[in-house]
Design a protein around this motif. Sequence first.
Motif, mmCIF file in Angstrom:
data_model
loop_
_atom_site.group_PDB
_atom_site.id
_atom_site.type_symbol
_atom_site.label_atom_id
_atom_site.label_comp_id
_atom_site.label_asym_id
_atom_site.label_seq_id
_atom_site.Cartn_x
_atom_site.Cartn_y
_atom_site.Cartn_z
ATOM 1 N N ALA A 92 0.820 -1.220 0.000
ATOM 2 C CA ALA A 92 0.000 0.000 0.000
ATOM 3 C C ALA A 92 0.853 1.269 0.000
ATOM 4 O O ALA A 92 0.457 2.286 -0.583
ATOM 5 C CB ALA A 92 -0.936 0.011 1.208
ATOM 6 N N VAL A 153 8.576 4.536 6.641
ATOM 7 C CA VAL A 153 7.541 3.628 7.161
ATOM 8 C C VAL A 153 7.930 3.210 8.579
ATOM 9 O O VAL A 153 9.026 2.681 8.790
ATOM 10 C CB VAL A 153 7.398 2.384 6.264
ATOM 11 C CG1 VAL A 153 6.294 1.471 6.796
ATOM 12 C CG2 VAL A 153 7.116 2.798 4.820
ATOM 13 N N CYS A 181 0.967 3.571 9.620
ATOM 14 C CA CYS A 181 -0.138 2.606 9.629
ATOM 15 C C CYS A 181 0.060 1.461 10.614
ATOM 16 O O CYS A 181 -0.890 0.787 10.990
ATOM 17 C CB CYS A 181 -0.365 2.057 8.226
ATOM 18 S SG CYS A 181 -1.063 3.289 7.105
ATOM 19 N N LYS A 214 -4.819 -3.688 13.052
ATOM 20 C CA LYS A 214 -3.804 -2.709 13.487
ATOM 21 C C LYS A 214 -3.929 -2.457 14.993
ATOM 22 O O LYS A 214 -4.928 -2.830 15.607
ATOM 23 C CB LYS A 214 -3.979 -1.392 12.723
ATOM 24 C CG LYS A 214 -4.051 -1.563 11.214
ATOM 25 C CD LYS A 214 -2.712 -1.866 10.562
ATOM 26 C CE LYS A 214 -2.942 -2.146 9.085
ATOM 27 N NZ LYS A 214 -1.766 -2.012 8.252
ATOM 28 N N TYR A 340 7.509 -8.960 5.294
ATOM 29 C CA TYR A 340 6.789 -9.489 4.145
ATOM 30 C C TYR A 340 7.735 -10.385 3.374
ATOM 31 O O TYR A 340 8.933 -10.115 3.358
ATOM 32 C CB TYR A 340 6.268 -8.330 3.288
ATOM 33 C CG TYR A 340 5.300 -7.474 4.107
ATOM 34 C CD1 TYR A 340 3.941 -7.792 4.174
ATOM 35 C CD2 TYR A 340 5.776 -6.412 4.870
ATOM 36 C CE1 TYR A 340 3.069 -7.034 4.955
ATOM 37 C CE2 TYR A 340 4.906 -5.663 5.666
ATOM 38 C CZ TYR A 340 3.561 -5.984 5.702
ATOM 39 O OH TYR A 340 2.723 -5.264 6.500
HETATM 40 C C1 LIG Z 1 -1.990 -1.496 6.736
HETATM 41 C C2 LIG Z 1 -0.937 -0.710 6.069
HETATM 42 C C3 LIG Z 1 -1.229 0.216 5.051
HETATM 43 C C4 LIG Z 1 -2.572 0.351 4.403
HETATM 44 O O1 LIG Z 1 -3.636 0.518 5.236
HETATM 45 P P1 LIG Z 1 -5.113 0.097 4.747
HETATM 46 O O2 LIG Z 1 -5.994 0.690 5.776
HETATM 47 O O3 LIG Z 1 -5.158 -1.396 4.710
HETATM 48 O O4 LIG Z 1 -5.333 0.700 3.395
HETATM 49 C C5 LIG Z 1 -0.188 1.004 4.570
HETATM 50 N N1 LIG Z 1 1.064 0.870 5.023
HETATM 51 C C6 LIG Z 1 1.392 -0.035 5.972
HETATM 52 C C7 LIG Z 1 2.809 -0.110 6.442
HETATM 53 C C8 LIG Z 1 0.408 -0.861 6.510
HETATM 54 O O5 LIG Z 1 0.743 -1.777 7.439
#
Ligand SMILES: *Cc1c(COP(=O)(O)O)cnc(C)c1O
Length: 406
Positions: A92, A153, A181, A214, A340
């Motif tokens: 994402a 990230v 996220c 999450k 991953y």
């Molecule tokens: C979960 C996640 C996303 C995307 O979030 P969504 O709500 O599933 O669209 C983006 N970056 C990271 C690192 C994530 O873990």
Amino acid sequence: MSQNTKIPFVDLVTPHQELQEELVNVFKSALATAGFVGGPMVDGFEREFATYCGAKHCVGVNSGTDALRFALTAAGVNPGDVVLTVPHTFIATAEAISQAGARPDFVDIDAHTYTMDPEMLRQYLQTQCAFDPATGRFVHRTLGKPVTAVVPVHLYGQMADMDAILELAGRYNLAVIEDACQAHGAEYFSKKENRWRKAGSMGHAAAFSFYPGKNLGACGEGGAVITDDETIARKAKMLRDHGQSRKYYHDIEGYNGRLDSIQAGFLRVKLKHLPDWNESRREHARKYNELFAAAATSAITPFEAPWSKAVYHLYILQVENREAVQADLAKENIDTGIHYPVPLHLQKAYSSLGYKQGAFPVCEKVAEHILSLPMFPGLSEADQERVVHAVVQSAQCAGPQSVLRA
Ligand SMILES: *Cc1c(COP(=O)(O)O)cnc(C)c1O
């Protein structure tokens, strides 16, 4: 046999049962008012989550992916730009860059923190890019495109080394959009400011996901853009709602990317518990570390940098023979994950970027050895002992270990 009861990777059922009455009340009040989109539940959550992050504005959106895309566009990323991130993340992060019209490009991670290596970022910016004397813009030399933003990230719940990244971004006029996220509530000690900062409060803007698994999850999809910048907040609000500045006056083309009111209501209920849930995750991480240290295995436990208070969205182990260890744990009825297995630059979806095996050696090596162990607030100590015991047994079968870290 009780020894063989399942240890799930994550337990999403128990916390929702515990909060059932409050969650059902949210749903009832939405039914009573038919307030399904916007309104006081969204406004309330946005206020509370901004405060929690130590930031001025929160804009609730559909997902973390939308949050990233809207934050990038609102921060001034244009179609045709290059935006830098890491190859060791959920897809994402890169998808959002492409959806904002930009070209994702990568710099390698640090072998210890698993987050963007500021030294790799510095090398990229200094060797592959230059200020164009004609336009004054900072451009990629061979692509000829402007490089305008960087997306660190905060993977697994630990923040990237933000002081160093922000310093470089400042030097080259890059917008910094934090992918937070996986890092709701994580903290970073900024030497520059001599204080702890929350995830999402350091960049020009940040993206959070409220996907159910999450650290703060909705009962469905959700996300948020966090920023101190009034203009970015206003633009993100327009982007999530068809580019409207007011009803049916569309200043730009936008998207349908709003946060549901019911989800916002659920998130308000759960946000109150987030500090305790994060503290439980930290305790479980300490316990795992202790048990692995006592077992004297060669498995590599997470490294928490001195500047970091991580919130352990995931607990990552590196083992020599990952597939065998994972299979042995499965036999013991212990669920695990791999976050991953394939770095983004080696995914089919990004073959057009032209990267080969070996382009990002740290991330490629890490991807072969990482294993995510069960981690969630309600994990019991007995289950942690069973997990560690199973890993140690399996690792012993796998024979002598090599040193995985440079
Ligand atoms: C979960 C996640 C996303 C995307 O979030 P969504 O709500 O599933 O669209 C983006 N970056 C990271 C690192 C994530 O873990």
